[in-house]
Design an enzyme around this catalytic site. Sequence first.
Site, PDB file in Angstrom:
ATOM      1  N   HIS A  12      19.732   0.496 -13.498  1.00 39.47           N
ATOM      2  CA  HIS A  12      19.533  -0.967 -13.470  1.00 39.47           C
ATOM      3  C   HIS A  12      20.687  -1.716 -14.148  1.00 39.47           C
ATOM      4  O   HIS A  12      20.486  -2.749 -14.776  1.00 39.47           O
ATOM      5  CB  HIS A  12      18.161  -1.356 -14.036  1.00 39.47           C
ATOM      6  CG  HIS A  12      17.937  -1.048 -15.490  1.00 39.47           C
ATOM      7  ND1 HIS A  12      16.695  -0.694 -15.973  1.00 39.47           N
ATOM      8  CD2 HIS A  12      18.761  -1.058 -16.558  1.00 39.47           C
ATOM      9  CE1 HIS A  12      16.777  -0.507 -17.287  1.00 39.47           C
ATOM     10  NE2 HIS A  12      18.023  -0.729 -17.653  1.00 39.47           N
ATOM     11  N   HIS A  59      16.526  -6.532 -21.805  1.00 37.83           N
ATOM     12  CA  HIS A  59      17.659  -6.290 -22.711  1.00 37.83           C
ATOM     13  C   HIS A  59      17.796  -7.431 -23.721  1.00 37.83           C
ATOM     14  O   HIS A  59      18.805  -8.122 -23.773  1.00 37.83           O
ATOM     15  CB  HIS A  59      18.937  -6.083 -21.886  1.00 37.83           C
ATOM     16  CG  HIS A  59      18.805  -4.922 -20.943  1.00 37.83           C
ATOM     17  ND1 HIS A  59      18.162  -5.022 -19.722  1.00 37.83           N
ATOM     18  CD2 HIS A  59      19.176  -3.618 -21.061  1.00 37.83           C
ATOM     19  CE1 HIS A  59      18.160  -3.837 -19.127  1.00 37.83           C
ATOM     20  NE2 HIS A  59      18.768  -2.975 -19.912  1.00 37.83           N
ATOM     21  N   HIS A 193      24.584   7.144 -20.403  1.00 37.42           N
ATOM     22  CA  HIS A 193      25.548   6.137 -20.836  1.00 37.42           C
ATOM     23  C   HIS A 193      25.326   5.802 -22.303  1.00 37.42           C
ATOM     24  O   HIS A 193      24.238   5.994 -22.842  1.00 37.42           O
ATOM     25  CB  HIS A 193      25.480   4.864 -19.983  1.00 37.42           C
ATOM     26  CG  HIS A 193      24.204   4.074 -20.107  1.00 37.42           C
ATOM     27  ND1 HIS A 193      22.995   4.526 -19.633  1.00 37.42           N
ATOM     28  CD2 HIS A 193      23.948   2.850 -20.639  1.00 37.42           C
ATOM     29  CE1 HIS A 193      22.052   3.609 -19.850  1.00 37.42           C
ATOM     30  NE2 HIS A 193      22.608   2.584 -20.472  1.00 37.42           N
ATOM     31  N   GLU A 240      16.944   5.834 -22.064  1.00 37.82           N
ATOM     32  CA  GLU A 240      15.976   5.006 -21.324  1.00 37.82           C
ATOM     33  C   GLU A 240      15.506   5.686 -20.037  1.00 37.82           C
ATOM     34  O   GLU A 240      14.579   5.201 -19.395  1.00 37.82           O
ATOM     35  CB  GLU A 240      16.576   3.624 -21.019  1.00 37.82           C
ATOM     36  CG  GLU A 240      17.689   3.653 -19.988  1.00 37.82           C
ATOM     37  CD  GLU A 240      18.322   2.281 -19.748  1.00 37.82           C
ATOM     38  OE1 GLU A 240      18.019   1.334 -20.482  1.00 37.82           O
ATOM     39  OE2 GLU A 240      19.122   2.178 -18.812  1.00 37.82           O
TER      40      GLU A 240
HETATM   41 FE    FE Z   1      18.495  -0.671 -19.646  1.00 38.50          FE
END
Ligand code: FE
Length: 431
Positions: A12, A59, A193, A240
Amino acid sequence: MATIVGGIGSSHTPTIGFALDTLKQKDPVWAPIFEGYRPVQQWLAEKRPDVLFFIFNDHVTSFFFDHYSHFALGVGDRYSVADEGGGPRNLPPVNGHSGLARHVAHGLVADEFDLSYFQAKALDHGCFSPLSLLWPHEPAWPGAIVPLQVGVLEFPIPTAKRCFRLGRSLRRAIESYPEDLQVAIVGTGGLSHQVHGERAGFNNTPWDTEFLDLLEKDPVKLTEITIAEYAARGGFEGAEVIMWLIMRGALTEQVKKVHQSYYMPSMTPIATVIYENIPDGPPRESDMEIRARIGHELAGIEKLPGTYPFTLSRSVKAYRLNDFLHSLIQPEKRKRFLDDPEPMFAEIRLTEEERGMVRRRDWRALIQYGAIFFLLEKLGAVVGTTNLHIYAAMRGESLENFQKTRNAQVLYSVAGQEQGKKEWDKKQPAH
Ligand code: FE
């Protein structure tokens, strides 16, 4: 009955939405992103789900640390695009499926998951970045979503096992929803990441490949990995991916992988997968048994006279009214209200019925409609009346008659010291 037509996994990252908005389809650097999503678009066009159950994380856009929760379920009927600093992306708002969301809430809570509920919040790139590549949306989206916001930013966060189990419970809830709905489960986030600190820029493609393999064939193994191990292998923010386990948990034990793509243009790999269910025998519980279990705690409550449980459906129906009443905890708002409430009613778009009840201070009608009592006592404080006046009015009695039913005939409200002593308080003996 509702049916789960399959599951989608998708990264995302903001890059996905950026590529779409800046028309990078033909740019060789960006084109693989679009290629990865094309089979997913086709699959969705074929399966035509009515609802995407959309698992994502915000976020720090609409969910801040003044109140941060693990599993926040969107129960509203409409979600707009959040402004993340430079104005919202030019996308239409997407409808929510409030009925399915409410049923899922009851199902998950019956299985002892502690949820929070939200509505009227704008959703950020965690949702709209992949959504804008999954579904066409001009002039409108072809279906509705039920968003589940997972709090993965402030530790401790839910474990991988908790996420997978929540998916299992989600499947039972969706499949016992009485309406004929086609539902696809979308898990978003990842893959490897890290975007903060000296380790920013960390990626691990071999781990991503192993993760995707295990997700398809042996997801239970992924539930045994700690968050620290996820962070070590896949980068801190890459942890996540536990949100993909919610999606996987909502599918059958064995799944058929019908698509997988992986492309790493910059900081985060952009991956997509589609899994279809492989039927795994009759469920342990019938839909009727599940619905009875889900309804167990509140069964019979509708028979209590003069009682109006503040359910999600009342909360959604009366959201703007309650929002208006809640705004009166701000001094400048209550000053405006006392000066002239009409412009405020218009700004918050109260219906004529809602305005009338507030103008008349019709406490009983307000409760019956869906206002919660604890906002009525605030309105009472603002207009200088007491809780006892409100109780008596809700019962349809005079204050005097209601007071006779109490052991002591006292008056009180939640008002602070702002306006000094009220009329009703001046008459009371000093205490
Ligand atoms: Fe995220």
